[in-house]
Every structure is written in C-alpha cells, then in structure tokens.
Design a protein around this motif. Sequence first.
Motif, short mmCIF file in Angstrom:
data_model
loop_
_atom_site.label_atom_id
_atom_site.label_comp_id
_atom_site.label_asym_id
_atom_site.label_seq_id
_atom_site.Cartn_x
_atom_site.Cartn_y
_atom_site.Cartn_z
N VAL A 231 -6.16 10.58 3.69
CA VAL A 231 -5.21 9.39 4.08
C VAL A 231 -4.45 10.05 5.05
N PRO A 232 -4.20 9.31 6.36
CA PRO A 232 -3.34 9.85 7.42
C PRO A 232 -2.06 9.72 7.05
N LEU A 233 -0.92 10.48 7.12
CA LEU A 233 0.58 10.09 6.64
C LEU A 233 0.83 9.13 7.27
N LYS A 234 0.50 8.67 8.78
CA LYS A 234 0.99 7.35 9.01
C LYS A 234 0.70 6.08 8.51
N LYS A 235 -0.48 6.21 7.75
CA LYS A 235 -0.78 4.89 6.88
C LYS A 235 -0.34 5.26 5.49
N ALA A 236 -0.23 6.56 4.86
CA ALA A 236 0.17 6.67 3.50
C ALA A 236 1.83 6.50 3.22
N LEU A 237 2.46 6.97 4.10
CA LEU A 237 3.91 6.73 4.11
C LEU A 237 4.48 5.28 3.84
N PRO A 238 3.76 4.52 4.82
CA PRO A 238 4.17 2.87 4.65
C PRO A 238 3.96 2.21 3.47
N ALA A 239 2.31 2.81 3.12
CA ALA A 239 1.81 2.26 1.74
C ALA A 239 2.64 2.74 0.66
N LEU A 240 3.31 3.84 0.53
CA LEU A 240 4.03 4.24 -0.65
C LEU A 240 5.21 3.27 -0.62
N PHE A 241 5.86 3.12 0.23
CA PHE A 241 7.24 2.30 0.41
C PHE A 241 6.96 0.76 0.45
N LYS A 242 5.66 0.31 0.29
CA LYS A 242 5.28 -1.04 0.22
C LYS A 242 5.44 -1.48 -1.35
N ASN A 243 5.22 -0.39 -2.13
CA ASN A 243 5.24 -0.31 -3.62
C ASN A 243 6.60 -0.31 -4.02
N LYS A 244 6.98 -1.59 -4.44
CA LYS A 244 8.29 -1.77 -5.06
C LYS A 244 8.61 -1.15 -6.52
N TYR A 245 7.56 -0.87 -7.28
CA TYR A 245 7.61 -0.12 -8.55
C TYR A 245 7.78 1.33 -8.57
N PHE A 246 7.17 1.86 -7.18
CA PHE A 246 7.63 3.05 -7.02
C PHE A 246 9.05 3.53 -6.89
N ILE A 247 9.74 2.50 -6.09
CA ILE A 247 11.00 2.73 -5.77
C ILE A 247 11.82 2.54 -7.10
N LEU A 248 11.57 1.52 -7.96
CA LEU A 248 12.26 1.24 -9.47
C LEU A 248 11.90 2.47 -10.20
N LEU A 249 10.95 3.05 -10.21
CA LEU A 249 10.50 3.91 -11.21
C LEU A 249 11.30 5.03 -10.77
N PHE A 250 11.41 5.55 -9.38
CA PHE A 250 12.02 6.50 -8.76
C PHE A 250 13.57 6.58 -9.46
N LEU A 251 13.99 5.40 -9.27
CA LEU A 251 15.55 5.30 -9.59
C LEU A 251 15.85 5.52 -11.05
N PHE A 252 14.88 4.89 -11.92
CA PHE A 252 14.74 5.19 -13.20
C PHE A 252 14.69 6.68 -13.58
N PHE A 253 13.97 7.35 -12.98
CA PHE A 253 13.70 8.77 -13.37
C PHE A 253 15.06 9.54 -12.77
N VAL A 254 15.78 9.07 -11.69
CA VAL A 254 16.84 9.93 -11.41
C VAL A 254 18.06 9.67 -12.55
N SER A 255 18.15 8.48 -13.12
CA SER A 255 19.04 7.99 -13.97
C SER A 255 18.61 8.90 -15.37
N PHE A 256 17.44 8.84 -15.84
CA PHE A 256 16.89 9.31 -16.94
C PHE A 256 17.40 11.05 -17.03
N ALA A 257 16.90 11.52 -15.71
CA ALA A 257 17.12 13.02 -15.42
C ALA A 257 18.71 13.43 -15.71
#
Length: 466
Positions: A231-257
């Motif tokens: 998957v080209p980065l120009k497609k993969a990167l926007p797809a990643l940040f369209k995933n709202k649960y990726f962002i929420l879980l990232f924030l959760f892991f920050v606080s848990f760590a």
Amino acid sequence: MDLIGYNKRVQKDKVTGFEKFAYGCGEISTNIVFTIATSLLTMFYTDVAHVSAATIGMIIAISQIFNGASDICAGFIVDRTRSKYGRARVWMLRMSGPYAIAAILLMTVPQIAPMAQAIYVFITYNLMLTVVYTLFQLPFATTMTYMTRSQEERAKINIIRMAMSPIGNILVTLLFTRILKMMPNGGMDSQKNWVILTAIYAIGAALMMLFCFVNVRERVVVKDEAAGDKVPLKKALPALFKNKYFILLFLFFVSFAMYQTFQGTMATYYCKWIIGDTDIIGNVNTACYGITIVATLLLGKVMHLTSKRNWCIIGALFIIAGSLLLILNPTSVALVTFGGLLRGIGMTPILGMIFTMIADSIEYGQWKTGLRTAGAIQSATTSGQKFGQGIGSALIGFIMQGNGYNGDMAVQSAHTLQTISNLFIYGIAILGAIMIVILLFYHLDKEYPKIIRELLERESKVVLKD
C-alpha cells in the motif's frame, strides 16, 4: 449472503495451544526490557550513573519526538514487508539480536563530562526505545492479527498472552534489585553489576522471542483493495487517520503507559524513601502483577457479562482505588501491598481487552477505508506506550528535580518526600481518571457486529471470485 468460502478459511485459522503459549513467551520477552526501562532505568541514571534528574527528564521528553514518528514508520514498514516468513513475524528474527545489545548499552553510561554523558544517554536511549524496541515489539503485536481472523481464537490468544505478560514484569521487579544486592563489589551501587545483570536478562529475552518466532505462524491472506500489493504511503497515511478508534486507542495507551511508568518508577522511590526498604518493591509488584496471571484466566469466564470498554473502565476504577487507599496510612507496608493488589486487579481487564480492541479497530479501518493497515494501526500500541513512558518519565524527572530530589544524598527533605508520596498516590489516581474519560468516547463494541457483517460480505465476494 454466501459466506461458505470465508467460513472454510476461518476453520483453517485454528491456533494450537502450544502456539498460543509460544506467542505468550514473546510477550514476556517484550516486557522484560520495557519493565527495566520504565521501573528501574530512571533510578539507575540518577543514583548509579549519577546523571541529574533534570537532564534525564529533558532527554526523555525530547526523545518522544522521535519515538512517535518511529512507531508510525515502523507500522508502515510492517505493512509493506513481504518475506517467506510473512509480513510481521520475520521481524522477530531480525531484531532479537539488536534487542539484547541495545538493552546492555543502556547501562554502559561512561563516567565522563556531564555533557558527553548526556549525549551518550540520549543516543543509547533512542537506539533502544525509538529504533530497536519499536521494530521488535510492534511486529510481534501485529503478528496476532495475521495468525487468525477468528474473533474467538483472537480472544483466546490474547487471554493467554496477557496471563503470561506479568511474568516479565515480575522477573524484573521481584528479582532484579534483590540479585543486584547479592552481587559482589558494590551490590546495587555498582554499575558493572547493572551491566552484567541486564545482559543476562536481555539475552534471555532475545532467546524467548526466537522461540516465539520458530513456533508461531501467519495464516491470514489479506483480501482488500490493495489486492496483496504494497500500500503506497499516500494512501495508507490518510486511511490511518480516518480511523477514529486508532486515535482514541492511541490516547488510551499514552495514559495507560504513563500510569505504568508512574506505578513502576514511583513505587521504587516510594519504597526506598517513604517505606525505607527497597525490597518491598518486589512484594508490591508481585501483588500487582502476580494477581493478573490468575485474574486474566478467570476473566475469560466472565468477559461476556459486559462490553470490552466497560471492563476497561472497571479496571481503571480499581487502579484509582488502589492508589487512594494509601491516604489512610502512607507508611503501612500492608496497605502499600494491598494497593498493589487492587491495581493488579484493575490492570487485568485492561490488559485482557485492550489488544482485542486494537484488532477490532483494524477491522473497522478496513471497513471504513477498504485498506488493511494492521501494522500502522498496531502502532497505536507501541507509539502510545512510548509516548506515555517518555512523558511520564520526563514529568517524574522534572517534578523530582524541581522539588529538591538528589540521588546522591543519604536523606531527602520533607518537601521532597511529600512530592514522592503525592506522585505515587495522586499521580496514579489522576491517570486512572484520564483513562476513564477517553474510554467514554469508545463505541466500537456496539458498532462492531454491523461493521464485521458488511466486511464479511465484501470478503466473501472476493473469496468466491478467487
């Protein structure tokens, strides 16, 4: 809908008990050096290598700029990897040796000029946590998403993984300082002893990951819009940040760590300066992490009673209770140990559910964007862990230095001791509350049945065409 082809594939996704055990050994491996870094490294730097707490705080804070970027990059590297050993699993083989070497280098801080010493710490800290640990832990965690697509099998894998996870922590927190004290020529104050013991732990961890590599298999054949291509980065990167649960879980892991860092680091300072006995840290952490081994296995029997999100909220409430309990008697060894037990009970549903939630968010991402970026989404785990560990360590360093802590002193001031107590009691409780707030925005448990049904319809059509 016709899911015959898909159902046949799911039947092939069964994972043996031995393979689940091998994967659990990989989890122990990743936790050994991570626990040394989060629980003991700051004290080693300040009390043994004699680097100022403010310098360590600054180094760790700056390092997070590189840490965050490295995890996202590593996720994309895994997603673009193609080898005879699979997409993610091959990195267990590639990084086991560097993992052991980089861990040892953390402890070989030279006794030179302060600026040169700080440069060495910066380089070795980032080599370990920004580069090596990222390419070691993230592919390991991603491997589970390629072992099977079966939700039932994933749940079983994660339960065994999380039941074995505390073993790495206990091996460090219960035994490391005790062994150091028994070693000759300075015991716990000898840097040489720290280097030798870290080498033993790190080599053992690397061997455990190689055992995992040999016995685990990738089975999932990806059927997405990329059709197996990179998957080209120009497609993969926007797809990643369209995933709202990726962002929420990232924030959760920050606080848990951050919680794990405060729990591990401040427990060491608390037992040394408030309780007056560093051996107590082993008891506290054994209570905290030991109970999770049994409790995680029991969790599998009751996890159906409520959603994964709700289980994590319940866990955070136990963490808060285990911390605030010490208000009753801050110097009570019994209460410190019992508080550790409550925090361990609280960690059980979080560790038992959160990685399955990551796997669910991968399916959500594929449903939302048509692209499966498992490695990049899994970076929510490692990047969140390292951001949280770094921010937590930096806060501890700055706050301790700002309130008069000096590791070279035999006695600390009353103000400094109060700071240590506040960080261990109220700091952990605040982080537990932050976790709960983040989880209130997570609704994927309710949305998942509809999402997976639509995703399976799409995949069944691809399977039938094949």
